[in-house]
Design a protein around this motif. Structure first.
Motif, PDB file in Angstrom:
ATOM      1  N   ALA A 124       0.831  -1.207   0.000  1.00 14.83           N
ATOM      2  CA  ALA A 124       0.000   0.000   0.000  1.00 14.83           C
ATOM      3  C   ALA A 124       0.867   1.259   0.000  1.00 14.83           C
ATOM      4  N   LYS A 125       1.987   1.209   0.702  1.00 15.53           N
ATOM      5  CA  LYS A 125       2.901   2.348   0.719  1.00 15.53           C
ATOM      6  C   LYS A 125       3.578   2.530  -0.645  1.00 15.53           C
ATOM      7  N   LYS A 126       3.811   1.416  -1.322  1.00 12.78           N
ATOM      8  CA  LYS A 126       4.531   1.432  -2.585  1.00 12.78           C
ATOM      9  C   LYS A 126       3.640   1.808  -3.765  1.00 12.78           C
ATOM     10  N   SER A 127       2.389   1.403  -3.731  1.00 12.99           N
ATOM     11  CA  SER A 127       1.506   1.567  -4.875  1.00 12.99           C
ATOM     12  C   SER A 127       0.313   2.446  -4.522  1.00 12.99           C
ATOM     13  N   SER A 176     -14.432   4.007   3.350  1.00 13.36           N
ATOM     14  CA  SER A 176     -13.962   5.345   3.705  1.00 13.36           C
ATOM     15  C   SER A 176     -12.740   5.343   4.618  1.00 13.36           C
ATOM     16  N   SER A 177     -12.371   4.208   5.191  1.00 12.80           N
ATOM     17  CA  SER A 177     -11.224   4.146   6.099  1.00 12.80           C
ATOM     18  C   SER A 177      -9.907   4.226   5.338  1.00 12.80           C
ATOM     19  N   SER A 178      -8.847   4.535   6.071  1.00 19.06           N
ATOM     20  CA  SER A 178      -7.519   4.586   5.460  1.00 19.06           C
ATOM     21  C   SER A 178      -7.027   3.162   5.184  1.00 19.06           C
ATOM     22  N   LEU A 179      -6.068   3.055   4.286  1.00 18.58           N
ATOM     23  CA  LEU A 179      -5.510   1.746   3.941  1.00 18.58           C
ATOM     24  C   LEU A 179      -4.881   1.065   5.146  1.00 18.58           C
ATOM     25  N   LEU A 180      -4.162   1.827   5.957  1.00 17.36           N
ATOM     26  CA  LEU A 180      -3.508   1.264   7.131  1.00 17.36           C
ATOM     27  C   LEU A 180      -4.532   0.663   8.079  1.00 17.36           C
ATOM     28  N   LEU A 181      -5.620   1.364   8.294  1.00 21.97           N
ATOM     29  CA  LEU A 181      -6.668   0.871   9.176  1.00 21.97           C
ATOM     30  C   LEU A 181      -7.319  -0.389   8.606  1.00 21.97           C
ATOM     31  N   LYS A 182      -7.538  -0.414   7.305  1.00 19.45           N
ATOM     32  CA  LYS A 182      -8.114  -1.600   6.667  1.00 19.45           C
ATOM     33  C   LYS A 182      -7.192  -2.804   6.829  1.00 19.45           C
ATOM     34  N   ILE A 183      -5.900  -2.583   6.660  1.00 20.12           N
ATOM     35  CA  ILE A 183      -4.935  -3.676   6.779  1.00 20.12           C
ATOM     36  C   ILE A 183      -4.865  -4.165   8.225  1.00 20.12           C
ATOM     37  N   LYS A 184      -4.922  -3.246   9.189  1.00 20.03           N
ATOM     38  CA  LYS A 184      -4.937  -3.648  10.601  1.00 20.03           C
ATOM     39  C   LYS A 184      -6.179  -4.464  10.923  1.00 20.03           C
ATOM     40  N   TYR A 185      -7.338  -3.995  10.478  1.00 24.80           N
ATOM     41  CA  TYR A 185      -8.588  -4.722  10.719  1.00 24.80           C
ATOM     42  C   TYR A 185      -8.538  -6.104  10.094  1.00 24.80           C
ATOM     43  N   SER A 186      -8.053  -6.176   8.864  1.00 22.77           N
ATOM     44  CA  SER A 186      -8.027  -7.472   8.187  1.00 22.77           C
ATOM     45  C   SER A 186      -7.057  -8.433   8.873  1.00 22.77           C
ATOM     46  N   GLY A 187      -5.925  -7.932   9.331  1.00 21.81           N
ATOM     47  CA  GLY A 187      -4.979  -8.792  10.045  1.00 21.81           C
ATOM     48  C   GLY A 187      -5.575  -9.333  11.334  1.00 21.81           C
ATOM     49  N   ALA A 188      -6.239  -8.464  12.096  1.00 25.72           N
ATOM     50  CA  ALA A 188      -6.868  -8.904  13.349  1.00 25.72           C
ATOM     51  C   ALA A 188      -8.009  -9.880  13.081  1.00 25.72           C
TER      52      ALA A 188
END
Length: 164
Positions: free
Chosen positions: A68-71, A139-151
């Motif tokens: 996500a940071k790269k693309s 509407s959430s940020s990518l970082l938040l989506k990735i955290k939610y999905s990991g949990a």
């Protein structure tokens, strides 16, 4: 194509997964103990399995975070709305192919292929949950989506491992 620091971090994650597989193989005696033998060994093997699984899911989420940071287009393409339907189909076909290769070739004698299947399954499960989180919570940020999905992936895998 330019290699960014995020690509280097992704390569480091892949190398750490190889190290994790080596360590898991080195200490596989603790995982292989049957539950009926000794309660203490059963608990230790469960802790080892949970630690291994959570580490792989953490690396998977980190891999997606660095992507996500790269693309700029990661999780933003219109195809991501269809991913909750596409990923299970592609995953099912690929896992059948991998298991067929495992069963019909000399890969049965190669334990490393088992780790490839485990990693692939956990990465795909995390990607599937990420696609659902992305579709539900646009509407959430990518970082938040990735955290939610990991949990959510970790919770789902724990339920599958210990309840089912």
């Amino acid at each position: 194509m330019r290699i960014t620091k995020w690509s280097v971090y992704q390569i480091i994650i892949l190398l750490l997964l190889v190290v994790l597989a080596f360590l898991a193989e080195r200490f596989n005696q603790g995982i292989a103990i049957q539950p009926s033998q000794n309660e203490q060994f059963t608990i230790i093997s469960m802790v080892i399995i949970v630690t291994f699984t959570m580490t792989v899911i953490f690396f998977s989420s980190s891999f997606y975070y660095f992507q996500a940071k790269k693309s700029n287009t990661f999780l933003r393409h219109s195809l991501w709305n269809k991913m909750p339907l596409i990923i299970p189909v592609v995953f099912s076909v690929l896992i059948i192919v991998m298991l067929a290769l495992y069963m019909m070739t000399s890969l049965q004698d190669q334990r490393w292929f088992m780790y490839v299947i485990i990693y692939f399954s956990l990465f795909a499960a995390n990607l599937f949950v990420l696609s659902i989180v992305n579709k539900v919570n646009e509407s959430s940020s990518l970082l938040l989506k990735i955290k939610y999905s990991g949990a959510a992936t970790a919770l789902f895998i724990l339920v599958v491992l210990f309840v089912v």
